[in-house]
Design an enzyme around this catalytic site. Structure first.
Site, PDB file in Angstrom:
ATOM      1  N   ASP A 197       0.852  -1.200   0.000  1.00  0.00           N
ATOM      2  CA  ASP A 197       0.000   0.000   0.000  1.00  0.00           C
ATOM      3  C   ASP A 197       0.887   1.250   0.000  1.00  0.00           C
ATOM      4  O   ASP A 197       1.112   1.878   1.043  1.00  0.00           O
ATOM      5  CB  ASP A 197      -0.941  -0.027   1.207  1.00  0.00           C
TER       6      ASP A 197
ATOM      7  N   LYS B 206       0.184  -8.185  -2.636  1.00  0.00           N
ATOM      8  CA  LYS B 206      -1.088  -7.577  -3.064  1.00  0.00           C
ATOM      9  C   LYS B 206      -0.803  -6.165  -3.568  1.00  0.00           C
ATOM     10  O   LYS B 206      -0.156  -5.367  -2.872  1.00  0.00           O
ATOM     11  CB  LYS B 206      -2.085  -7.505  -1.890  1.00  0.00           C
TER      12      LYS B 206
ATOM     13  N   ASP C 228      -5.794  -6.250  -6.399  1.00  0.00           N
ATOM     14  CA  ASP C 228      -7.020  -5.972  -5.642  1.00  0.00           C
ATOM     15  C   ASP C 228      -7.809  -4.857  -6.340  1.00  0.00           C
ATOM     16  O   ASP C 228      -7.841  -3.717  -5.887  1.00  0.00           O
ATOM     17  CB  ASP C 228      -6.619  -5.577  -4.211  1.00  0.00           C
ATOM     18  N   LEU C 229      -8.460  -5.221  -7.452  1.00  0.00           N
ATOM     19  CA  LEU C 229      -9.149  -4.211  -8.272  1.00  0.00           C
ATOM     20  C   LEU C 229     -10.526  -3.841  -7.734  1.00  0.00           C
ATOM     21  O   LEU C 229     -11.103  -2.841  -8.148  1.00  0.00           O
ATOM     22  CB  LEU C 229      -9.290  -4.726  -9.713  1.00  0.00           C
ATOM     23  N   LYS C 230     -11.098  -4.670  -6.865  1.00  0.00           N
ATOM     24  CA  LYS C 230     -12.410  -4.386  -6.256  1.00  0.00           C
ATOM     25  C   LYS C 230     -13.412  -3.960  -7.339  1.00  0.00           C
ATOM     26  O   LYS C 230     -14.031  -2.891  -7.273  1.00  0.00           O
ATOM     27  CB  LYS C 230     -12.281  -3.323  -5.169  1.00  0.00           C
TER      28      LYS C 230
ATOM     29  N   ASN D 103     -19.623  -6.327 -18.897  1.00  0.00           N
ATOM     30  CA  ASN D 103     -18.676  -6.234 -20.012  1.00  0.00           C
ATOM     31  C   ASN D 103     -17.366  -5.569 -19.571  1.00  0.00           C
ATOM     32  O   ASN D 103     -16.270  -6.018 -19.938  1.00  0.00           O
ATOM     33  CB  ASN D 103     -19.327  -5.444 -21.158  1.00  0.00           C
TER      34      ASN D 103
ATOM     35  N   THR E 298     -15.183  -4.463   5.507  1.00  0.00           N
ATOM     36  CA  THR E 298     -15.115  -4.534   6.970  1.00  0.00           C
ATOM     37  C   THR E 298     -15.440  -3.206   7.654  1.00  0.00           C
ATOM     38  O   THR E 298     -15.785  -3.196   8.830  1.00  0.00           O
ATOM     39  CB  THR E 298     -13.727  -5.009   7.450  1.00  0.00           C
TER      40      THR E 298
ATOM     41  N   GLY F 129      -0.338  -5.762   5.747  1.00  0.00           N
ATOM     42  CA  GLY F 129       0.246  -4.587   5.122  1.00  0.00           C
ATOM     43  C   GLY F 129       1.251  -3.953   6.049  1.00  0.00           C
ATOM     44  O   GLY F 129       2.408  -4.357   6.130  1.00  0.00           O
TER      45      GLY F 129
HETATM   46  O1  C5P Z   1      -3.990  -2.766   7.811  1.00  0.00           O
HETATM   47  P1  C5P Z   1      -3.043  -3.348   6.803  1.00  0.00           P
HETATM   48  O2  C5P Z   1      -1.946  -2.395   6.465  1.00  0.00           O
HETATM   49  O3  C5P Z   1      -2.538  -4.731   7.177  1.00  0.00           O
HETATM   50  O4  C5P Z   1      -3.941  -3.535   5.503  1.00  0.00           O
HETATM   51  C1  C5P Z   1      -3.553  -4.379   4.448  1.00  0.00           C
HETATM   52  C2  C5P Z   1      -4.680  -4.506   3.456  1.00  0.00           C
HETATM   53  O5  C5P Z   1      -5.835  -4.992   4.087  1.00  0.00           O
HETATM   54  C3  C5P Z   1      -5.083  -3.185   2.780  1.00  0.00           C
HETATM   55  O6  C5P Z   1      -4.492  -3.182   1.489  1.00  0.00           O
HETATM   56  C4  C5P Z   1      -6.597  -3.233   2.701  1.00  0.00           C
HETATM   57  O7  C5P Z   1      -7.022  -3.497   1.379  1.00  0.00           O
HETATM   58  C5  C5P Z   1      -6.984  -4.401   3.573  1.00  0.00           C
HETATM   59  N1  C5P Z   1      -7.830  -3.969   4.712  1.00  0.00           N
HETATM   60  C6  C5P Z   1      -9.151  -4.351   4.763  1.00  0.00           C
HETATM   61  N2  C5P Z   1      -9.935  -3.996   5.818  1.00  0.00           N
HETATM   62  C7  C5P Z   1      -9.446  -3.246   6.821  1.00  0.00           C
HETATM   63  C8  C5P Z   1      -8.104  -2.828   6.787  1.00  0.00           C
HETATM   64  C9  C5P Z   1      -7.301  -3.216   5.705  1.00  0.00           C
HETATM   65  O8  C5P Z   1      -9.623  -5.027   3.852  1.00  0.00           O
HETATM   66  N3  C5P Z   1     -10.258  -2.917   7.822  1.00  0.00           N
END
Ligand code: C5P
Length: 236
Positions: free
Chosen positions: A12, A34, A61-63, A69, A119, A209
Site C-alpha cells: 500500500d 497484493k 485488488d481491483l475491487k 462487459n 469490513t 500490510g
Molecule cells: O492494515 P493493513 O496495512 O494490514 O492492511 C492491508 C490490506 O488490508 C489493505 O491493502 C486493505 O485493502 C486491507 N484492509 C481491509 N480492511 C481493513 C483494513 C485493511 O480489507 N479494515
C-alpha cells in the site's frame, strides 16, 4: 500449505520506489504481494510485470464493481499481466461476478475472489442503503452468491473465516486482511485477528500490510508471522 505460501504482503504505497525497496528487503521471505488501486494508479502495470517476472505471485485488488462487459475486460487485462488473484464486488450481483469468472477462464492461474461486505461497514450502514440484514447474514448470503456464480473464494475478516469455511466448504479460498501480530495494536481494523487465529478459523491466505511494510525490520516481522502460522499448522 506451507506458511510462506499463505502470507500475502500488501504494497500500500503511492510510489514505485517505496514498493521496490520493500520487495528488495523481503527477498525470498515473501512470495506473494497484493497490489491495490493506489499503487496500480501511481506506478502502473510495469510493477506487476516486474513482480511476475521475479517469480512472485500477485493479488491485484481491483475491487471491481462495473457493468459485466467492463468487469470482464478488466479481468482479462489482469490475467494478461500474469496475476494470480483479482477481486470483484459480489454486491454487484450474479451477472457481474459470473462475467469476472468467465473472463478468468482463459488464464488458468487466475483466481477470482469476491468481496462481500467491506469490513468498515456496519449493520446500520447496510440499513442506510436499503439492506435489512446484519453484516454477518449479508456476508454469508453474498459469499454463497459468489460461489454459485463460480468464484474461487472470498475476502473476509479473520472473525468471519469460520462461518464462511463452514458455508463454502474445504476447497474455497478464504483470504483475510485485517491481520496483525499477537500484541500488536489492531489499528483501523474493524474485526481483526492474528495469523494463527485466522488460519485456525479457516483462512487459506492472510494479507498483512503495515505490520510488515512499516516494521523497522520487515524480514523479522515476516519471521514472526511465519512462527505464528507454524503454531497454527501444528495445532489445527
Ligand atoms: O492494515 P493493513 O496495512 O494490514 O492492511 C492491508 C490490506 O488490508 C489493505 O491493502 C486493505 O485493502 C486491507 N484492509 C481491509 N480492511 C481493513 C483494513 C485493511 O480489507 N479494515
Amino acid at each position: 500449505m506451507e506458511p510462506t505460501s499463505r502470507v500475502i504482503v500488501a504494497l500500500d504505497f503511492d510510489n514505485r520506489r517505496a514498493a521496490d525497496e520493500i520487495i528488495d528487503r523481503l527477498g525470498d521471505e515473501c512470495r506473494f504481494y497484493k497490489v491495490g488501486l493506489e499503487l496500480l494508479t501511481a506506478a502502473g502495470p510495469d510493477l506487476i510485470k516486474h513482480l511476475v517476472a521475479k517469480g512472485k505471485e500477485v493479488f491485484l485488488d481491483l475491487k471491481l464493481f462495473e457493468i459485466p462487459n467492463s468487469v470482464a475486460g478488466a479481468v482479462r487485462a489482469a490475467g494478461a499481466l500474469g496475476v494470480s488473484m483479482v477481486t470483484v464486488h459480489s454486491m454487484g450481483g450474479t451477472d457481474i461476478v459470473a462475467a469476472a469468472v468467465a473472463a478468468a477462464r482463459d488464464f488458468p492461474r487466475l483466481r477470482v475472489l469476491a468481496l462481500t461486505v467491506v469490513t468498515s461497514m456496519t449493520t446500520s450502514d447496510l440499513t442506510d442503503i436499503g439492506i435489512n440484514a446484519s453484516t454477518d447474514v449479508q456476508e454469508r448470503r453474498l459469499a454463497r452468491l459468489a460461489q454459485h456464480a463460480g468464484c474461487h473464494g472470498v475476502i473476509a475478516s479473520p472473525q468471519e473465516a469460520a462461518p464462511l469455511r463452514a458455508a463454502l466448504g474445504p476447497s474455497a479460498l478464504i483470504v483475510t486482511p485485517g491481520v496483525a501480530l499477537p500484541g500488536e495494536s489492531p489499528g483501523d481494523h474493524a474485526r481483526p485477528g492474528t495469523p494463527h487465529a485466522a488460519v485456525a478459523s479457516g483462512a487459506s491466505h492472510i494479507v498483512l500490510g503495515r505490520t510488515i511494510t512499516r516494521a523497522a525490520d520487515p524480514v523479522a516481522a515476516m519471521q514472526l508471522v511465519r512462527a505464528d502460522l507454524g503454531r497454527a499448522c501444528r495445532t489445527s
